[in-house]
Every structure is written in structure tokens, then in C-alpha cells.
Design a protein around this motif. Structure first.
Motif, PDB file in Angstrom:
ATOM      1  N   PHE A 151      -9.435   2.059   7.967  1.00  0.00           N
ATOM      2  CA  PHE A 151      -8.005   2.177   8.358  1.00  0.00           C
ATOM      3  C   PHE A 151      -8.050   2.551   9.346  1.00  0.00           C
ATOM      4  CE2 PHE A 151      -7.726   4.617   4.016  1.00  0.00           C
ATOM      5  CZ  PHE A 151      -7.419   3.125   3.325  1.00  0.00           C
ATOM      6  N   VAL A 194       9.010   3.498  -5.174  1.00  0.00           N
ATOM      7  CA  VAL A 194       8.632   3.999  -3.896  1.00  0.00           C
ATOM      8  C   VAL A 194       9.375   3.797  -3.391  1.00  0.00           C
ATOM      9  CG1 VAL A 194       7.616   2.619  -2.614  1.00  0.00           C
ATOM     10  CG2 VAL A 194       6.408   2.260  -4.769  1.00  0.00           C
ATOM     11  N   ASP A 196      10.816   3.907   1.348  1.00  0.00           N
ATOM     12  CA  ASP A 196      10.742   3.451   2.357  1.00  0.00           C
ATOM     13  C   ASP A 196      11.557   3.304   3.145  1.00  0.00           C
ATOM     14  OD1 ASP A 196       9.835   1.623   4.466  1.00  0.00           O
ATOM     15  OD2 ASP A 196       8.803   0.136   3.420  1.00  0.00           O
ATOM     16  N   LEU A 315       1.401   3.386   0.886  1.00  0.00           N
ATOM     17  CA  LEU A 315       1.078   1.732   0.398  1.00  0.00           C
ATOM     18  C   LEU A 315       0.590   1.162   1.171  1.00  0.00           C
ATOM     19  CD1 LEU A 315       2.958   3.065  -3.333  1.00  0.00           C
ATOM     20  CD2 LEU A 315       0.562   3.735  -2.655  1.00  0.00           C
ATOM     21  N   MET A 316       0.778   1.523   2.410  1.00  0.00           N
ATOM     22  CA  MET A 316       0.056   0.106   3.171  1.00  0.00           C
ATOM     23  C   MET A 316      -1.305  -0.260   2.962  1.00  0.00           C
ATOM     24  SD  MET A 316      -0.704   2.731   4.923  1.00  0.00           S
ATOM     25  CE  MET A 316      -1.902   3.443   6.200  1.00  0.00           C
ATOM     26  N   SER A 317      -1.256  -1.286   3.405  1.00  0.00           N
ATOM     27  CA  SER A 317      -2.886  -1.133   3.885  1.00  0.00           C
ATOM     28  C   SER A 317      -3.342  -2.084   5.530  1.00  0.00           C
ATOM     29  CB  SER A 317      -3.286  -2.403   2.966  1.00  0.00           C
ATOM     30  OG  SER A 317      -3.322  -4.232   3.174  1.00  0.00           O
ATOM     31  N   THR A 319      -4.028  -5.039   6.600  1.00  0.00           N
ATOM     32  CA  THR A 319      -3.423  -6.243   6.356  1.00  0.00           C
ATOM     33  C   THR A 319      -1.316  -6.044   6.654  1.00  0.00           C
ATOM     34  OG1 THR A 319      -4.989  -6.773   5.056  1.00  0.00           O
ATOM     35  CG2 THR A 319      -2.943  -8.605   5.405  1.00  0.00           C
ATOM     36  N   THR A 320      -1.185  -5.399   5.924  1.00  0.00           N
ATOM     37  CA  THR A 320       0.567  -5.216   5.850  1.00  0.00           C
ATOM     38  C   THR A 320       0.974  -4.521   7.312  1.00  0.00           C
ATOM     39  OG1 THR A 320       0.269  -3.024   4.461  1.00  0.00           O
ATOM     40  CG2 THR A 320       0.308  -5.120   3.055  1.00  0.00           C
ATOM     41  N   GLN A 323       0.811  -7.054   9.406  1.00  0.00           N
ATOM     42  CA  GLN A 323       1.690  -7.961   9.961  1.00  0.00           C
ATOM     43  C   GLN A 323       3.393  -7.532   9.629  1.00  0.00           C
ATOM     44  OE1 GLN A 323       0.744  -8.881   5.641  1.00  0.00           O
ATOM     45  NE2 GLN A 323      -0.727 -10.859   5.537  1.00  0.00           N
ATOM     46  N   GLU A 325       4.475  -5.043   8.679  1.00  0.00           N
ATOM     47  CA  GLU A 325       5.854  -4.445   7.373  1.00  0.00           C
ATOM     48  C   GLU A 325       5.163  -2.595   7.948  1.00  0.00           C
ATOM     49  OE1 GLU A 325       7.127  -4.441   5.171  1.00  0.00           O
ATOM     50  OE2 GLU A 325       6.712  -6.026   3.819  1.00  0.00           O
ATOM     51  N   SER A 326       6.973  -1.772   7.336  1.00  0.00           N
ATOM     52  CA  SER A 326       6.795  -1.120   7.087  1.00  0.00           C
ATOM     53  C   SER A 326       5.780   0.096   5.818  1.00  0.00           C
ATOM     54  CB  SER A 326       8.134  -0.016   7.224  1.00  0.00           C
ATOM     55  OG  SER A 326       8.985  -0.941   5.826  1.00  0.00           O
ATOM     56  N   ILE A 327       5.876   1.614   6.074  1.00  0.00           N
ATOM     57  CA  ILE A 327       4.609   2.258   4.749  1.00  0.00           C
ATOM     58  C   ILE A 327       5.166   2.967   4.404  1.00  0.00           C
ATOM     59  CG2 ILE A 327       3.416   3.330   5.525  1.00  0.00           C
ATOM     60  CD1 ILE A 327       2.891   3.543   7.930  1.00  0.00           C
ATOM     61  N   PRO A 328       5.348   1.467   2.453  1.00  0.00           N
ATOM     62  CA  PRO A 328       6.218   2.255   1.560  1.00  0.00           C
ATOM     63  C   PRO A 328       5.724   3.863   0.746  1.00  0.00           C
ATOM     64  CG  PRO A 328       5.490   0.453   1.108  1.00  0.00           C
ATOM     65  CD  PRO A 328       4.768   0.776   2.407  1.00  0.00           C
ATOM     66  N   ILE A 330       5.049   7.161  -1.859  1.00  0.00           N
ATOM     67  CA  ILE A 330       4.794   7.768  -3.087  1.00  0.00           C
ATOM     68  C   ILE A 330       4.948   9.130  -3.529  1.00  0.00           C
ATOM     69  CG2 ILE A 330       2.997   6.950  -3.750  1.00  0.00           C
ATOM     70  CD1 ILE A 330       4.979   5.677  -6.349  1.00  0.00           C
TER      71      ILE A 330
ATOM     72  N   LYS B  57       2.016 -11.631   1.217  1.00  0.00           N
ATOM     73  CA  LYS B  57       3.704 -11.377   0.760  1.00  0.00           C
ATOM     74  C   LYS B  57       3.795 -12.050  -0.446  1.00  0.00           C
ATOM     75  CE  LYS B  57       4.896  -9.872   5.838  1.00  0.00           C
ATOM     76  NZ  LYS B  57       5.837  -9.876   6.780  1.00  0.00           N
ATOM     77  N   ASN B  91      -6.790  -4.537  -1.332  1.00  0.00           N
ATOM     78  CA  ASN B  91      -6.747  -3.589  -0.415  1.00  0.00           C
ATOM     79  C   ASN B  91      -5.179  -2.800  -1.167  1.00  0.00           C
ATOM     80  OD1 ASN B  91      -8.925  -4.772  -0.098  1.00  0.00           O
ATOM     81  ND2 ASN B  91      -8.619  -4.718   2.303  1.00  0.00           N
ATOM     82  N   GLN B  92      -5.703  -1.367  -1.393  1.00  0.00           N
ATOM     83  CA  GLN B  92      -4.266  -0.619  -1.389  1.00  0.00           C
ATOM     84  C   GLN B  92      -3.963  -0.653  -2.435  1.00  0.00           C
ATOM     85  OE1 GLN B  92      -5.759  -0.847   1.667  1.00  0.00           O
ATOM     86  NE2 GLN B  92      -7.284   0.744   0.534  1.00  0.00           N
ATOM     87  N   VAL B  94      -2.042  -3.485  -2.607  1.00  0.00           N
ATOM     88  CA  VAL B  94      -0.080  -3.979  -2.001  1.00  0.00           C
ATOM     89  C   VAL B  94       0.845  -4.609  -2.595  1.00  0.00           C
ATOM     90  CG1 VAL B  94      -0.764  -3.507   0.192  1.00  0.00           C
ATOM     91  CG2 VAL B  94      -1.308  -5.374   0.186  1.00  0.00           C
ATOM     92  N   TYR B  98       4.565  -3.380  -2.684  1.00  0.00           N
ATOM     93  CA  TYR B  98       5.594  -3.650  -2.160  1.00  0.00           C
ATOM     94  C   TYR B  98       6.946  -4.300  -2.822  1.00  0.00           C
ATOM     95  CZ  TYR B  98       3.770  -2.539   2.912  1.00  0.00           C
ATOM     96  OH  TYR B  98       3.401  -1.739   3.682  1.00  0.00           O
ATOM     97  N   ALA B 100       6.834  -2.751  -6.380  1.00  0.00           N
ATOM     98  CA  ALA B 100       7.310  -1.510  -6.408  1.00  0.00           C
ATOM     99  C   ALA B 100       8.202  -0.863  -5.656  1.00  0.00           C
ATOM    100  CB  ALA B 100       6.175  -0.456  -6.888  1.00  0.00           C
ATOM    101  N   ARG B 101       8.087  -1.480  -4.468  1.00  0.00           N
ATOM    102  CA  ARG B 101       9.163  -0.764  -3.337  1.00  0.00           C
ATOM    103  C   ARG B 101      10.544  -1.369  -3.820  1.00  0.00           C
ATOM    104  NH1 ARG B 101       8.504  -2.154   2.469  1.00  0.00           N
ATOM    105  NH2 ARG B 101       9.272  -4.596   2.288  1.00  0.00           N
TER     106      ARG B 101
END
Lengths: 339, 339
Positions: A151, A194, A196, A315-317, A319-320, A323, A325-328, A330, B57, B91-92, B94, B98, B100-101
Motif C-alpha cells: 500500500f 459505505v 465517503d 475500501l480504496m486501493s 490505484t484509486t 486516480q 479518488e477519495s476513500i470510502p 465501511i 471507474k 485489488n481491494q 474497488v 465504489y 456500493a458507495r
């Protein structure tokens, strides 16, 4: 169908035949074994590679050890176990997959990031309550070195840590559940949605996950009619001290003061000052070993009788995150009680 | 507890109140939309980015579309759905996290690699049979471009493909399950154990997963007392043509000749010659869209009345492959029937 009786409110199931957690096993790394909870773990390893040639293999071996340990401490054999519910942080949950390969047990792979202990425990409990099995295992693991290099950065960089950063726990916990015996029982399962709120800093996971913890705890109270004082302990895991403060404050805004009974697994597993763990522990293994070790032993000794475990996951990776993205987040909650 | 009545044999649950699959939705990419099953999919997209700035995405958006589509075609609203069971290859997971978010539905994240459609359908069915909910959704997705660059090579390399390689399906399927109505129902759930016969070639996943498919199908027959001719279709997914041949041959050695009713979702989704897909389709989305599109419509038209869906997954990661590990496989089976 009896769903009306079981499902209460929006997110909670009241178990009609509360399954019992008849045994647990917790295995931790050297650093966790020097922390404040060291006397509660079942096994502390001296070498966090366990003699394997990779950290990933070591993590999988830890989970295998935890599962076998829990089964054997319940005086059961592997063939008695009807289902295994497990997941972990690694890509394609390989710690769990390779541990399951060594076990001849029907396997449901899960991914809930650091919420996996409560997720697997939820599933395991519902399988028993539904009458689908008599003996099941719930497990999860994490490993500082496998998580750090997946990570964040190669370990060799020796990169500096942010004060809001958490330290991934090296450890695995496993529980055997069944329908009989005088053991802590699972009474309610509250499943998270979820959440965020736009946090993007992967070094501040506590803040990213806190809204999910707040939402699940709030809905647990609303669905069950319970209040904070109905519990001896409400344990989130693993928000660390930063996320813990946010959770406590936000819940107060919703009218629930949990201060007197509230701990966070990430906040208590290390002595953050002495052990340089900044905001505290994290990783699937964190709430797993704290629950399977510390809380389970306290429940069995009746030092606590009612607890709400609220494992939280981001629930992020990578990669996200790259890119933008914000971090969801749960959070799943499970109420555990003993008379 | 009524476990004796529900659990039959080692790995199978016989559902007492068979849940109904009251609607499905399948969304596929342009290539799948030019394949032999094109008339069965609910939506074919022209642009596999869906206007998003990354393939990840786009994949998540496909899953969101499939879930919303299935809910709406069941004449339900998002708030009617009590649980979402979903997972994917990334991975994870996502894509699922995302998706589900964007949905205010309690979410259980799963990881079973390409076995996820049968895994999520198993969970969803058992939640209904256990009386824990009235409406639930099972879903999964995959995307050629997100999978290719995560598991294999940057797309820009244009790397050569091996004849045993499979083509990851771009698509997502979702199902809504409930307890009422004249719809295909889930009658048996056979959960797989992890099997690993030592295959290390990540370009020959069919061979890696075939032993798991064989084991699960064999145990399904043994547990239920059924035989191949009890089904109109036994559909593995996604072994491709290489894995399909191995499965058929190995099952014959165990005394079960499935030839007359056997198809593989990966083998039928593309015209492998014309579309240059080598051994066939793969990815979580493969058995998902073939089941939610092709088979569901055939069941509703009574062109088939009894099918066994056997989704197969390979549980390795790129890290474990680089570390020289072999590829563990898993297969979950779900019997779907209509009068």
C-alpha cells in the motif's frame, strides 16, 4: 419466512438462536508482543517471517496457525468445520486463499479491508442462526511488512511516517462458532453501508473511516433501541486515536455519548509513545487479535459481559488513490454477550 | 436449530424456502456485444470507458448500472434492498466498493475471483432462506482493460497472447432475489474448497481452475444424489475451452458423464475463432453476464428448466505468481430451477 422477526430496523439482524464463540486464537508479531496487551495473545512470534521466504507467505502461515489453533482449542478437528469465512488486505486476499488451500473446508472469501473480522463474524453467526451449519470459523489477518510494501513504499526506503499514520498490525485472529455451550454469544449483527466524506489522505485512514463507524453505531442504537450504557465496551477497530476522537465527537452530535465505554482496538494494541506507532494500530489483524485475544479472555472471565465490536475498513486501493479518488469507509458491528 | 435438515452431505445446503431470482441485469462491452450471445444482454455499451477517465471507474460504473437496472426491472427502489453482496477482480475489490458507495445498501464485500457470481448468489440465497431479508442483490463485474493492466501487462505493450490465454470479459451482472413470485429459484448451494494441483502458468487459468470445478460438481452430485441428466445445463464459468475439456475428462474418471448438458460460460460468450479470444472468455463478469443475460432469459422462457451454475475462480495474485507459487482454484455451485 420469519424475516419480520429477525430483521429489526434498517441494518440489524437480531439472532434468534445466538451462536456461541466457543474458542478463539490470536497470533501476533514481535512488536505487538511487546505492547500493552501482550499477556492476552495466544502466541507471540519472534521472527515475523516465520521462516518463510516472503512476508506474504508468513502472513498466510499466521492465518493458518490461528485457524488451526482455534479449532484445536475447541477440541475439534478440521473436518468438523463446515465453513470458513476469511479475508485480508492483500491483493486478491492471498493470505486467506493460500491458508484455505491447506484446509479442506468450504471457503467463502471476503473483502472488507480492516472491517473483515466483524464481517466474517457476521457471516459466520448468520450461517449458524440460519441453521446452515453447526461449526464454522471466521478469520482474518494482516502483516506490517506485506501491507506496507503493497500500500505504501518498499520497506527498504525507510520512509518517514505522518503523525496521523497508523501501524499495520502483524497478526491473525480466528474464532470457532457453534450453537451450544456456555460461551460469549452473538446477539445482533449490524451491517454497514459505505460512507465517503471526501477524505483523500491515505495517511489519515482514521478520519476516512470514522463516518462509517459513526453511521453503523448510530444505526445499531436506532435499530435495537440500545444505548451506550447497555454495553461494557464499544470497541471500534481500527480508527487509531485520530479517528477515535472524530467518532466520539460525531456520535455526541447525534445524541449518543459513548465516552465511558469506548475504546479503539488500534488505540490500545500499542503504546503509541513508546512504540512509535503514531495514531495507533491498523490492519484486519488489529481488531481480530484484540477481540480474539484481549476481549475474548475478558468476556470468558466475566470482566466484561456485553460488548459491541465495530470493525472499520477503508475500501480504496493504491490505484484509486493515484486516480484522485477519495476513500470510502465501511463498518460492521457485532454485539457479543455473556451472562 | 434445523441444520440437519438443511445441510446435506459435506458441502451442500438444500434450501428450505428456495429464494427466487426475480430480476437480472447484464451490461457488456462492445466486443461481448458482437459475440454469439449479443441478443441476450440487457445493455451493450459502445464505449468501454463509459466516458470515465479510467477503466477502473468505468468498471465500477458498469456494476452500478447493473445493480440499478436489476432493481428497477424488479419494480423496486434502492431502499427496498436490504443487502448487497458483491465483489470483483480488482485489488481491494474497488469496482464493488465504489459502486456500493453510490448505494445506501448494507454491503458485504466478497472475493472469490471469477467464482464471485456463484459466491454472491450463494450468500444472497442463504440470507433469504435464513429469513434475514426479503430483498437482496448479488453482483459482480470485470473489465478487460482494468484486469489486463492489473494482472498482466500495460495495454500499450500490445503483448502477444498465448493460445491457452483467456479474454477477460467487460461486463457486469446483477440479480435481485426475493421469496415470492413465479421466477427461477435457487434450490441447492454447494460451496467449494480450494484445490491446487500445482499449475503455475497464469496464462492457463482454465487448467488451474478445472480441478476445483471437478471437485465441486462431484461433491454436488454426491451430496444431492443428483446426476448429470437431472440438469438441462451444467455451466462452468469461466474455464474456457482448455479447462472445459479437462473438467469433462476428469469427471468421466469419477463416473460422471456431463458431456450432453455441459457448457462453459467462457467458451460460449465469444466466437473464439472470429473474435481472436483464444481459449475463451474469463473474469467475474463472464459467468455473471452469461447467467444474468443468456441463461436467465432461457429459464424465463422455459427453454431450460434446471441448471447448475458453477463459477470458478483462480485465487492467486501477481505477487504470489512472481514468488513462484502455484495457482489455487475454487468453484461454487448453485442449482437454479423453474417449473
Amino acid at each position: 419466512m420469519t424475516s419480520a422477526a429477525k430483521k429489526i430496523g434498517k441494518q440489524t439482524i437480531k439472532l434468534q438462536n445466538p451462536p456461541k464463540i466457543i474458542s478463539t486464537f490470536s497470533i501476533v508479531g514481535p512488536k505487538e508482543g511487546e505492547g500493552p496487551l501482550k499477556d492476552y495473545f495466544h502466541e507471540i512470534i519472534n521472527d515475523d517471517t516465520l521462516g518463510k521466504d516472503s512476508f506474504e507467505k508468513a502472513e498466510s502461515e499466521m492465518m493458518y496457525t490461528a485457524i488451526k489453533g482455534a479449532i484445536s482449542s475447541a477440541n475439534l478437528k478440521e473436518e468438523d468445520i463446515e465453513y470458513l469465512f476469511a479475508g485480508d488486505l492483500l491483493n486478491q486476499i492471498v493470505s486467506s486463499g493460500y491458508a484455505a488451500r491447506e484446509l479442506n473446508i468450504p471457503f467463502f472469501g471476503l473483502y472488507g479491508a480492516c472491517s473483515t473480522m466483524a464481517e466474517s463474524l457476521s457471516m459466520a453467526s448468520l450461517f449458524l442462526d440460519g441453521g446452515f451449519a453447526r461449526y464454522v470459523v471466521a478469520s482474518t489477518s494482516s502483516h506490517f511488512s506485506s501491507a506496507e510494501r503493497q500500500f505504501r513504499f518498499p520497506l527498504e526506503y525507510g520512509s518517514q511516517r505522518n503523525p496521523t499514520a497508523q501501524w499495520t498490525v502483524t497478526g491473525s485472529g480466528a474464532m470457532v462458532l457453534s450453537d451450544h455451550g456456555d460461551f460469549p454469544r452473538v446477539t445482533y449483527v449490524t451491517t454497514g453501508v459505505v460512507k465517503d466524506y471526501g477524505e483523500k489522505d491515505a495517511n489519515n485512514m482514521g478520519a476516512a473511516m470514522a463516518p462509517a463507524a459513526v453511521d453503523t453505531i448510530y444505526n445499531h442504537f436506532k435499530d435495537t433501541g440500545r444505548k451506550p450504557s447497555d454495553y461494557d465496551v464499544i470497541a471500534t477497530g481500527d480508527l487509531g486515536k485520530v479517528g477515535k476522537e472524530i467518532t466520539e465527537k460525531l456520535l455526541l452530535e447525534y445524541g449518543y455519548d459513548i465516552k465511558d465505554v469506548y475504546v479503539d482496538c488500534g488505540d490500545i494494541i500499542f503504546d503509541n509513545e513508546r512504540q512509535n506507532t503514531d495514531s495507533g494500530g491498523s490492519g484486519c489483524g488489529c481488531s481480530a487479535v484484540v477481540t480474539c485475544g484481549y476481549f475474548y479472555k475478558k468476556l470468558m472471565r466475566r470482566e466484561i459481559k456485553k460488548m459491541l465490536l465495530v470493525s472499520t475498513g477503508a475500501l480504496m486501493s493504491t490505484t484509486t488513490s493515484l486516480q484522485g479518488e477519495s476513500i470510502p469507509g465501511i463498518a460492521h458491528a457485532v454485539a457479543i454477550e455473556i451472562d
